[in-house]
Design an enzyme around this catalytic site. Structure first.
Site, PDB file in Angstrom:
ATOM      1  N   ASP A  80       0.814  -1.230   0.000  1.00  0.00           N
ATOM      2  CA  ASP A  80       0.000   0.000   0.000  1.00  0.00           C
ATOM      3  C   ASP A  80       0.844   1.276   0.000  1.00  0.00           C
ATOM      4  O   ASP A  80       0.597   2.193   0.789  1.00  0.00           O
ATOM      5  CB  ASP A  80      -0.917   0.035   1.232  1.00  0.00           C
ATOM      6  N   GLU A  88     -11.022  -1.155  -3.337  1.00  0.00           N
ATOM      7  CA  GLU A  88     -10.331  -0.431  -2.271  1.00  0.00           C
ATOM      8  C   GLU A  88      -9.234   0.449  -2.892  1.00  0.00           C
ATOM      9  O   GLU A  88      -9.101   0.559  -4.103  1.00  0.00           O
ATOM     10  CB  GLU A  88      -9.713  -1.421  -1.283  1.00  0.00           C
TER      11      GLU A  88
END
Length: 325
Positions: free
Chosen positions: A37, A207
């Site tokens: 991420d 997401e």
């Protein structure tokens, strides 16, 4: 230690330094360790990457950062934030997003992986005088701690528009919201219709939202598929407003069975002085089955003559050395 061993060690060190100084490309992954991420940003003449420490939730109690002045050599800054400084955060610190404002650095993060409105956690804010931290809790509580429009409060990204407005995009569980941050980042300003959280979920969204602006257009990006599987990927849309509507154009980052799988949850770097664009993302090494074995990589991002993003070629070589000083 004998003199011969000392000499040998010195030769090895000198050789290593020489290799580092002559390295012309970054290689992928950019740095050692399991990190996911990644949020990339430019602070003055340095590029910074803030990733999630990729481990089981109970071990995700801190975050590291990495900085570089040439995209090739990366310096590790350990534990820029941890749960000792965020009393309400117990585990699962995810997906940092950072913004500089008035000589302060604000780090937005998710913690605790809450599953409903009765659990304590969500999206928090930490602040520091330096990009390397240490970051301290800014609010003493989460900024967003409830499910709005079905969006789990995770995977936040803060976007500053040209007019000085700060927006936060966030959301898991296949829902994405946008909200307008107030001037102090302590809460929100309502939209013209009186609402605070607007759903902007595009088709296929799972997401990891991200936004950038280019030539007056808003490029909204997100991750699709399952984060633990080979189908993880990045898609995007282009709109005339930060609020959308965001009509899906297509995938631009996905696995290459000859290089790596599970390529996703990305961010974008623009070097305006050189007009160079890059995508920073995580992926899974070939043959790896451990769900947390994710590494941070960088590759070139390109656009066609009409402004559409070209499919990204994920590489083992990474990107070429660029002087930022």
């Amino acid at each position: 230690m004998s003199l011969s061993r000392i000499v040998f060690a010195a030769l090895i060190l000198t050789s290593s330094l020489a290799v580092a100084q002559t390295k012309s490309s970054s290689g992928n992954p950019l740095f050692e360790g399991w990190y996911a991420d990644p949020e990339v940003t430019l602070f003055k003449n340095e590029v910074w990457i803030y990733p999630t420490f990729s481990a089981r939730y109970e071990k995700q109690v801190f975050m590291d950062a990495f900085s570089s002045s040439d995209l090739v050599q990366w310096k590790k800054h350990e534990r820029i934030i941890d749960t000792a400084a965020i009393k309400w955060a117990k585990r699962a610190m995810w997906a940092p997003a950072i913004i500089e404002k008035e000589k302060k650095y604000y780090l937005f993060f998710a913690a605790n992986d809450i599953q409903n409105d009765q659990e304590h956690g969500g999206i928090g804010v930490a602040v520091s005088d330096k990009p390397a931290g240490p970051f301290k809790d800014y609010l003493g509580k989460p900024l967003i701690d409830k499910f709005q429009n079905g969006a789990q409060p995770i995977d936040q990204f803060v976007f500053r528009d040209d007019d000085g407005t700060y927006y936060i995009y966030y959301g898991g569980w296949r829902h994405c919201n946008i909200a307008k941050l107030n001037n102090t980042f302590t809460g929100f300003e309502p939209f013209e219709d009186g609402s605070t959280f607007k759903e902007v979920t595009p088709s296929g969204y799972v997401e990891g939202p991200f936004m950038f602006k280019k030539n007056g257009k808003y490029y909204f990006m997100w991750s699709e598929g399952g984060w633990g599987g080979p189908d993880y990927c990045v898609a995007y849309a282009i709109a005339d407003s930060p609020l959308g509507p965001f009509k899906r154009i297509g995938k631009i980052l996905q696995q290459d069975p000859n290089v790596a799988t599970g390529a996703g949850h990305h961010s974008v770097l623009h070097l305006p002085k050189k007009d160079l664009w890059y995508i920073v993302y995580h992926r899974r090494p070939l043959g790896e089955t451990h769900p947390d074995h994710r590494v941070t990589c960088m590759d070139v991002l390109e656009f066609d003559k009409d402004g559409f993003i070209k499919p990204v070629k994920i590489t083992k070589e990474g990107v070429k050395k660029v002087s930022l000083r």
